[in-house]
Design a protein around this motif. Structure first.
Motif, mmCIF file in Angstrom:
data_model
loop_
_atom_site.group_PDB
_atom_site.id
_atom_site.type_symbol
_atom_site.label_atom_id
_atom_site.label_comp_id
_atom_site.label_asym_id
_atom_site.label_seq_id
_atom_site.Cartn_x
_atom_site.Cartn_y
_atom_site.Cartn_z
ATOM 1 N N ASN A 157 0.819 -1.209 0.000
ATOM 2 C CA ASN A 157 0.000 0.000 0.000
ATOM 3 C C ASN A 157 0.856 1.265 0.000
ATOM 4 O O ASN A 157 0.529 2.264 0.628
ATOM 5 N N ARG A 158 1.952 1.216 -0.744
ATOM 6 C CA ARG A 158 2.827 2.372 -0.874
ATOM 7 C C ARG A 158 2.746 3.002 -2.264
ATOM 8 O O ARG A 158 3.420 3.991 -2.535
ATOM 9 N N TYR A 159 1.930 2.431 -3.114
ATOM 10 C CA TYR A 159 1.765 2.978 -4.458
ATOM 11 C C TYR A 159 0.699 4.065 -4.400
ATOM 12 O O TYR A 159 -0.317 3.917 -3.707
ATOM 13 N N PRO A 160 0.898 5.187 -5.101
ATOM 14 C CA PRO A 160 -0.031 6.319 -4.995
ATOM 15 C C PRO A 160 -1.478 5.988 -5.328
ATOM 16 O O PRO A 160 -2.395 6.556 -4.722
ATOM 17 N N ARG A 161 -1.731 5.104 -6.260
ATOM 18 C CA ARG A 161 -3.103 4.772 -6.654
ATOM 19 C C ARG A 161 -3.645 3.699 -5.695
ATOM 20 O O ARG A 161 -3.496 2.502 -5.890
ATOM 21 N N LYS A 162 -4.299 4.157 -4.641
ATOM 22 C CA LYS A 162 -4.675 3.304 -3.521
ATOM 23 C C LYS A 162 -5.718 2.251 -3.879
ATOM 24 O O LYS A 162 -5.801 1.202 -3.229
ATOM 25 N N PHE A 163 -6.541 2.506 -4.874
ATOM 26 C CA PHE A 163 -7.593 1.543 -5.198
ATOM 27 C C PHE A 163 -7.000 0.215 -5.666
ATOM 28 O O PHE A 163 -7.647 -0.840 -5.529
ATOM 29 N N LEU A 164 -5.774 0.246 -6.194
ATOM 30 C CA LEU A 164 -5.138 -0.999 -6.615
ATOM 31 C C LEU A 164 -4.861 -1.900 -5.413
ATOM 32 O O LEU A 164 -5.059 -3.120 -5.472
ATOM 33 N N HIS A 165 -4.425 -1.309 -4.312
ATOM 34 C CA HIS A 165 -4.220 -2.093 -3.095
ATOM 35 C C HIS A 165 -5.543 -2.612 -2.567
ATOM 36 O O HIS A 165 -5.613 -3.746 -2.046
ATOM 37 N N GLN A 166 -6.604 -1.832 -2.690
ATOM 38 C CA GLN A 166 -7.913 -2.272 -2.204
ATOM 39 C C GLN A 166 -8.418 -3.494 -2.959
ATOM 40 O O GLN A 166 -9.190 -4.287 -2.413
ATOM 41 N N LEU A 167 -7.997 -3.655 -4.200
ATOM 42 C CA LEU A 167 -8.362 -4.856 -4.947
ATOM 43 C C LEU A 167 -7.713 -6.104 -4.348
ATOM 44 O O LEU A 167 -8.210 -7.219 -4.509
ATOM 45 N N ILE A 168 -6.616 -5.892 -3.614
ATOM 46 C CA ILE A 168 -5.897 -6.999 -2.976
ATOM 47 C C ILE A 168 -6.324 -7.179 -1.532
ATOM 48 O O ILE A 168 -6.490 -8.306 -1.055
#
Length: 430
Positions: A157-168
């Motif tokens: 969860n260090r990537y700026p586009r947070k929704f990508l982490h939410q998919l995980i």
């Protein structure tokens, strides 16, 4: 068509066939590219095919024989579907980002130990399976010359586009959507069935947050109800808990004996974790920790327990025999945990009946307090995209679910006890 073109076409067909997996839950799953295929072929991922997804739930639901590997492939498939859906709604996701988030979901469970969650705090302490997964991802990333760098950033969860982490990792992630559907399929518990395809079609992104469209709210309600049902009916089934505690007691006893200098049969990987305490520092400072962990699976545990049935240690032998022959711990629900005096009385009962010490008797019972809710309204709550383009928290719109039930967390206390003979039980009750 020239011979060269024919050869190229045939090679493409062969490669495409090679990248298709027939999954009993979702049908044919196409592996998107060579990077993902190489990851699937990696020994760290192949190890998951030797770890059961539901740990010891097969003692209750005999069909629950599926593995972490199958779950990881299913989560990967759902991630590819989610990416397609979000792109179709105009959200730009680069190929690099898509590869990163797909790699992260494929690898999200590689840090699980034997029988999944059961032994996470028995063979070692102070480190979670997520933290081990990260260490294993970093090891693979080094082998692959940085190909997983973006995936690791998304996973952490260090990537700026947070929704990508939410998919995980969120209350609507691809991990949950797969394991609920898959676990329902293999256990035969039809009440846990969810419409994963419908939920994915309702996903959207607003203000860099993963949300669900307003018309998908009933699918979310069904998803949450099914998840609650599966937790109490399968994951936290009292018999499953009893088997888990039996396995924990066996490994705890074996570890206690090994740390006292007693030699027990074990594979080298298992022996490493039995001979002394292992923790986060072990994984940080000793290369052998991760090396041994990555070769450890369900087979190491089962092979050892089969041999331990004949151990000259009475307690280890009894527990191991119970496990192999499915003579499980008796489990009953308590209003509150036993106090110290009650625990001492229980240990004394075992000591008298089996002619063992009070210390040995402490391995013959366990208490577990479990707490589970339907929905978490805190960080990571589900956002609903309403018709005016604003985001509303799910619990404020769920009109078919009682808010008290939605937010309530149920707590249960279980006492698991070694099964003495009926005569001894009756004598103790008198």
């Amino acid at each position: 068509m020239t011979r060269n073109k024919q050869k190229q076409t045939l090679t493409t067909v062969v490669n495409n066939k090679r990248k298709i997996i027939n999954d009993p839950v979702f049908g044919f799953i196409t592996i998107p590219n060579e990077l993902l295929y190489d990851l699937i072929e990696h020994p760290f991922v192949q190890r998951l095919s030797r770890i059961k997804q539901l740990g010891l739930a097969s003692y209750v639901y005999p069909g629950a024989q599926h593995t972490r590997f199958q779950h990881s492939l299913g989560a990967l498939y759902l991630m590819t579907e989610a990416i397609k859906q979000l792109r179709s709604k105009g959200h730009e996701i680069s190929d690099e980002e898509a590869n990163g988030v797909m790699a992260a979901i494929l690898l999200h469970d590689i840090g699980h130990g034997p029988f999944s969650h059961v032994l996470e705090h028995t063979l070692f302490s102070g480190i979670t399976h997520e933290e081990i997964s990260l260490r294993m991802m970093e090891a693979i990333n080094e082998e692959m010359n940085g190909a997983l760098t973006l995936g690791i950033e998304i996973f952490r969860n260090r990537y700026p586009r947070k929704f990508l982490h939410q998919l995980i990792s969120s209350q609507l992630d691809m991990d949950r959507l797969d394991y609920l559907r898959r676990d329902c399929f293999y256990t035969g518990v039809v009440e846990g069935e969810i419409g994963s395809a419908r939920i994915i079609k309702m996903l959207d992104v607003c203000n860099d947050r993963l949300v669900v469209e307003r018309k998908g709210i009933y699918s979310i309600e069904n998803f949450l109800i099914a998840r609650r049902f599966m937790y109490w009916q399968v994951y936290l089934h009292k018999t499953s808990i009893g088997v888990e505690e039996l396995l924990i007691r066996i490994l705890s006893r074996a570890k206690t004996l090994c740390m006292r200098g007693k030699h027990l049969f074990a594979t080298p990987a298992l022996q490493y974790f039995l001979e002394e305490e292992r923790n986060a520092q072990s994984f940080d400072n000793d290369p052998m920790a991760l090396r041994n962990f990555t070769t450890l699976d369900d087979n190491d545990i089962i092979a050892a327990i089969k041999v331990w049935q004949n151990s000259d240690d009475k307690v280890l032998s009894m527990l191991s025999t119970c496990f192999i022959n499915r003579r499980l711990m008796k489990v009953r629900e308590l209003d509150e945990p036993l106090n110290q005096q009650q625990e001492e009385a229980l240990m004394q009962q075992y000591a008298n009946a089996l002619k063992i010490s009070l210390e040995d008797a402490s391995f013959l019972y366990a208490q577990r307090t479990v707490r589970q809710g339907t929905y978490d309204t805190g960080e990571g709550s589900i956002g609903v995209l309403t018709h005016d383009g604003s985001i509303t928290e799910f619990s404020k719109l769920a009109d078919s679910m009682n808010p008290l039930i939605l937010n309530h967390k149920t707590t249960r206390v279980y006492l698991c006890t070694y099964p003495l003979s009926d005569a001894q039980d009756n004598k103790s009750e008198r």
